[in-house]
Design a protein around this motif. Structure first.
Motif, PDB file in Angstrom:
ATOM      1  N   PRO A 385      14.036  -5.787   7.081  1.00 17.76           N
ATOM      2  CA  PRO A 385      13.252  -5.982   5.860  1.00 17.76           C
ATOM      3  C   PRO A 385      11.719  -6.286   6.081  1.00 17.76           C
ATOM      4  N   LYS A 386      11.282  -6.986   7.474  1.00 16.82           N
ATOM      5  CA  LYS A 386      10.059  -7.260   7.672  1.00 16.82           C
ATOM      6  C   LYS A 386       9.195  -5.824   7.946  1.00 16.82           C
ATOM      7  N   LEU A 387       9.762  -4.974   8.814  1.00 22.50           N
ATOM      8  CA  LEU A 387       9.085  -3.677   8.904  1.00 22.50           C
ATOM      9  C   LEU A 387       9.004  -2.990   7.577  1.00 22.50           C
ATOM     10  N   GLY A 388       9.855  -3.059   6.669  1.00 22.95           N
ATOM     11  CA  GLY A 388       9.606  -2.177   5.584  1.00 22.95           C
ATOM     12  C   GLY A 388       8.534  -2.908   4.400  1.00 22.95           C
ATOM     13  N   GLU A 389       8.538  -4.364   4.701  1.00 20.15           N
ATOM     14  CA  GLU A 389       7.405  -5.049   3.939  1.00 20.15           C
ATOM     15  C   GLU A 389       6.053  -4.833   4.390  1.00 20.15           C
ATOM     16  N   ILE A 390       5.943  -4.589   5.702  1.00 20.60           N
ATOM     17  CA  ILE A 390       4.563  -4.299   6.462  1.00 20.60           C
ATOM     18  C   ILE A 390       4.158  -2.997   6.101  1.00 20.60           C
ATOM     19  N   LEU A 391       5.221  -1.945   5.923  1.00 16.73           N
ATOM     20  CA  LEU A 391       4.878  -0.382   5.597  1.00 16.73           C
ATOM     21  C   LEU A 391       4.349  -0.419   4.307  1.00 16.73           C
ATOM     22  N   ARG A 392       5.159  -1.054   3.210  1.00 16.22           N
ATOM     23  CA  ARG A 392       4.661  -1.300   1.994  1.00 16.22           C
ATOM     24  C   ARG A 392       3.241  -2.049   1.872  1.00 16.22           C
ATOM     25  N   ASN A 393       3.068  -2.830   2.299  1.00 22.39           N
ATOM     26  CA  ASN A 393       1.573  -3.652   2.264  1.00 22.39           C
ATOM     27  C   ASN A 393       0.541  -2.507   2.791  1.00 22.39           C
ATOM     28  N   LEU A 394       0.813  -1.683   3.920  1.00 25.27           N
ATOM     29  CA  LEU A 394      -0.270  -1.017   4.371  1.00 25.27           C
ATOM     30  C   LEU A 394      -0.219   0.314   3.334  1.00 25.27           C
ATOM     31  N   GLU A 395       0.773   0.747   2.871  1.00 27.58           N
ATOM     32  CA  GLU A 395       0.665   1.876   1.815  1.00 27.58           C
ATOM     33  C   GLU A 395      -0.298   1.545   0.749  1.00 27.58           C
ATOM     34  N   ALA A 396      -0.168   0.117   0.251  1.00 29.45           N
ATOM     35  CA  ALA A 396      -0.704  -0.405  -0.922  1.00 29.45           C
ATOM     36  C   ALA A 396      -2.141  -0.312  -0.452  1.00 29.45           C
ATOM     37  N   GLU A 397      -2.630  -0.810   0.400  1.00 30.11           N
ATOM     38  CA  GLU A 397      -4.087  -0.734   0.996  1.00 30.11           C
ATOM     39  C   GLU A 397      -4.657   0.474   1.041  1.00 30.11           C
ATOM     40  N   TRP A 398      -3.778   1.415   1.544  1.00 29.91           N
ATOM     41  CA  TRP A 398      -4.162   2.792   1.883  1.00 29.91           C
ATOM     42  C   TRP A 398      -4.582   3.152   0.317  1.00 29.91           C
ATOM     43  N   VAL A 399      -3.757   3.200  -0.617  1.00 30.83           N
ATOM     44  CA  VAL A 399      -3.735   3.572  -2.102  1.00 30.83           C
ATOM     45  C   VAL A 399      -5.215   3.061  -2.400  1.00 30.83           C
TER      46      VAL A 399
END
Length: 421
Positions: A385-399
């Protein structure tokens, strides 16, 4: 007065059709092209399907068609209908019939040889015309005069025709949308209003099929107006009851001006509320296809777009949502602004904004997020779950950064996030 469609009906000169008509007319039998092909030719409309009526009994139709080397399929033989494929084209051939029992949804029929009885069992006068192989039109119910006046009339007593099949209520408005001028026939309109409760007897598939054909007309706004006044629209589509149909004319005009093909789903969206729960219920009730239901849901979920929205901001919303949903929203907004722009300069500016955004959304392609989970495991992240959360946060920043950070920049941010725990 003799009327002929010879010279106007290219389809009638097809050698395979002529062979088929000749074969069905041998030995004292008769065969004529019936219904829509004749009507559309006389009204200078495209002809799609060609149906044939004949005095031959169904089994004899099968035998004669196969004797000519054509493929014959008993698609509705119990009702007298055989589909014959001649020269690669399908022709639906039906033995002359008379109704002996109806229940508002289907009919029991008897086969016969009386062309007038066959014509009188049909719905509207303009649909009950026949054409001989040489193009001569046979009119037994006054359909030619109604075509010339672009007038839609039931054959005989409108109430009796409707009680034979309640779908004819919706067909009345559908054919009026496509072929009628002026006001609908008063007696037909009153009969539709009186008997509208009969629509509840029909299957959802039949109702949606008719509504979709009606909404596909070049401009269905007048037909929808009369449906609303007769109470038929609310009976068939209760979601439309508190929503105006005024947007339909402007939408049809915008479509014509801007080259949009008539779109029944977009027009449906114009007359129902953008509420995802109600659209789900509507899709289930009318048994819409998965693609149709998804499109309604995405449109309902797409947030309204203001005309001054930047393309960068729209791109972020497109990425997070469904592009078709936003395209539908923008088309409806553009059509409405164009209608207001006739008397409102501010609306003219709004139309320009919506047009700009629509052009952008139509061409927009969803960018691919540069990172995957495997990239983070290389940096030492543990799957979970932690890895998934980091990915989602990075994607949100990227957007939010307008999709600008490249892979290296994102990997650097991922490393920082992992280090921070």
């Amino acid at each position: 007065m003799s009327v002929s469609i010879a010279g106007r009906a290219d389809w009638l000169t097809d050698k395979h059709l002529q062979r088929l008509l000749f074969a069905l007319a041998e030995g004292g039998e008769e065969a004529r092209v019936a219904g829509g092909a004749v009507r559309n030719t006389m009204m200078d409309q495209p002809v799609a399907d060609i149906d044939i009526a004949t005095t031959c009994l169904p089994q004899e139709t099968l035998r004669r068609a196969e004797a000519e080397g054509f493929k014959a399929v008993p698609t509705g033989i119990e009702h007298g209908t055989i589909t014959v494929v001649a020269g690669g084209k399908p022709y639906e051939i039906t033995t002359l019939r008379a109704d002996i029992e109806t229940d508002g949804r289907r009919a029991k029929v008897s086969f016969g040889r009386d062309w007038k009885l066959d014509a009188e069992r049909r719905d509207f006068t303009i649909n009950a015309l026949y054409a001989e192989a040489d193009g001569k039109v046979v009119d037994l119910v006054g359909g030619i005069a109604d075509i010339e006046a672009r007038r839609l009339r039931f054959i005989g007593d409108p109430e009796a025709r409707i009680r034979e099949d309640y779908l004819r209520i919706l067909r009345f408005f559908r054919f009026f949308a496509w072929y009628g001028d002026g006001r609908p026939d008063a007696e037909g309109l009153k009969a539709c209003a009186r008997l509208k409760e009969g629509l509840a007897q029909l299957s959802s598939e039949r109702i949606w099929s008719e509504l979709k054909k009606l909404l596909s007309a070049p401009d269905p706004s007048r037909a929808l107006l009369w449906m609303r006044q007769a109470g038929v629209l609310t009976a068939a589509l209760p979601e439309s009851e508190k929503w105006g149909i005024d947007a339909i004319h402007g939408l049809a005009k915008a479509g014509k001006d801007l080259g949009w093909a008539p779109d029944p789903l977009l027009r449906l969206e114009a007359i129902v509320p953008p509420d995802a729960a109600r659209m789900k219920s509507l899709a289930e009730r009318l048994k819409l296809s998965t693609a149709e239901a998804d499109r309604l849901r995405h449109w309902a979920l797409a947030t309204a777009v203001e005309p001054k929205t930047t393309e960068g901001e729209l791109a972020k919303r497109l990425y997070r949502g469904d592009r078709q949903g936003f395209v539908d929203r923008l088309r409806l907004s553009l059509a409405a602004a164009r209608m207001r722009a006739v008397e409102d300069n501010e609306a003219l500016l709004e139309a320009g904004g919506f047009s700009r955004l629509l052009g952008f959304a139509t061409k927009w392609e969803k960018p691919l997020f540069p990172l995957k989970g495997a990239d983070l495991t290389v940096l030492g992240a543990t799957p979970g779950p932690k890895l998934g959360e980091i990915l989602r946060n990075l994607e949100a920043e990227w957007v939010e950064a307008g999709f600008a950070p490249d892979r290296d920049a994102l990997l650097k941010r991922a490393a920082e996030a992992l280090q921070a725990g």
